[in-house]
Design a protein around this motif. Sequence first.
Motif, short mmCIF file in Angstrom:
data_model
loop_
_atom_site.label_atom_id
_atom_site.label_comp_id
_atom_site.label_asym_id
_atom_site.label_seq_id
_atom_site.Cartn_x
_atom_site.Cartn_y
_atom_site.Cartn_z
N GLU A 44 0.84 -1.20 0.00
CA GLU A 44 0.00 0.00 0.00
C GLU A 44 0.88 1.25 0.00
N GLU A 45 1.80 1.30 -0.97
CA GLU A 45 2.70 2.43 -1.08
C GLU A 45 1.93 3.72 -1.38
N ARG A 46 0.76 3.58 -1.98
CA ARG A 46 0.00 4.76 -2.35
C ARG A 46 -0.42 5.57 -1.12
N VAL A 47 -0.58 4.93 0.04
CA VAL A 47 -0.91 5.67 1.26
C VAL A 47 0.28 6.54 1.66
N SER A 91 -12.47 9.24 -1.18
CA SER A 91 -12.79 10.43 -0.40
C SER A 91 -11.52 11.14 0.07
N PHE A 92 -10.51 10.37 0.43
CA PHE A 92 -9.23 10.96 0.81
C PHE A 92 -8.63 11.70 -0.39
N LEU A 93 -8.67 11.06 -1.53
CA LEU A 93 -8.14 11.70 -2.74
C LEU A 93 -8.94 12.94 -3.10
N GLU A 107 -18.76 17.46 -4.25
CA GLU A 107 -18.82 17.41 -5.72
C GLU A 107 -17.63 16.65 -6.29
N THR A 108 -16.48 16.92 -5.76
CA THR A 108 -15.27 16.27 -6.25
C THR A 108 -15.33 14.77 -6.00
N THR A 109 -15.82 14.38 -4.84
CA THR A 109 -15.94 12.95 -4.53
C THR A 109 -16.89 12.28 -5.51
N LEU A 110 -18.04 12.90 -5.77
CA LEU A 110 -18.99 12.31 -6.71
C LEU A 110 -18.38 12.18 -8.11
N ASN A 111 -17.68 13.21 -8.55
CA ASN A 111 -17.05 13.16 -9.88
C ASN A 111 -15.98 12.08 -9.95
N LEU A 112 -15.18 11.96 -8.91
CA LEU A 112 -14.15 10.92 -8.92
C LEU A 112 -14.76 9.53 -8.85
N LEU A 113 -15.83 9.39 -8.08
CA LEU A 113 -16.48 8.08 -8.00
C LEU A 113 -17.07 7.66 -9.35
N GLU A 114 -17.59 8.62 -10.09
CA GLU A 114 -18.13 8.31 -11.42
C GLU A 114 -17.05 7.74 -12.33
N THR A 115 -15.89 8.34 -12.30
CA THR A 115 -14.81 7.84 -13.16
C THR A 115 -14.15 6.62 -12.54
N TYR A 116 -14.04 6.58 -11.24
CA TYR A 116 -13.39 5.48 -10.53
C TYR A 116 -14.14 4.18 -10.71
N PHE A 117 -15.46 4.24 -10.60
CA PHE A 117 -16.27 3.04 -10.74
C PHE A 117 -16.96 2.96 -12.09
N LYS A 118 -16.61 3.88 -12.99
CA LYS A 118 -17.17 3.89 -14.35
C LYS A 118 -18.70 3.92 -14.33
N ILE A 119 -19.26 4.83 -13.55
CA ILE A 119 -20.71 4.97 -13.42
C ILE A 119 -21.21 5.86 -14.55
#
Length: 122
Positions: A44-47, A91-93, A107-119
């Motif tokens: 988990e180097e990304r943390v 959410s951290f990102l 808003e940022t979380t929702l936008n990232l989730l859309e791309t992250y989970f391909k919604i």
Amino acid sequence: MDWTIKKCLVEILLHAQQENTELALSRIKSFKRRYKKYLLTVNEERVVQYLLLVEQYAMKPEIIKTEKFQKTIEDFIITAQNGPKDILIMSFLSWLVAKARKTTIYETTLNLLETYFKIEKK
């Protein structure tokens, strides 16, 4: 262990958000001492990389406005998406991205989730 790490990260972000720089940096130092070895052993180097970005922001908040730092954040998000898919991680990102883009964290979380989970939007 996972829950404790996320709790510590939330504390760090809270202090950074409230501009408690010394306390945020102290928590970051403590976090690295306590969890870095564990995070590296569980891949988990990304943390650790994320914490480095937060540390840079806490030490010098105006860095968030630089194009180079924003590019670093964008690149980090792309690589972070290759790991386990977790809404809390996004959410951290989102907190860091919202700071860079001057948008709300929600808003940022929702936008990232859309791309992250391909919604797909309806």
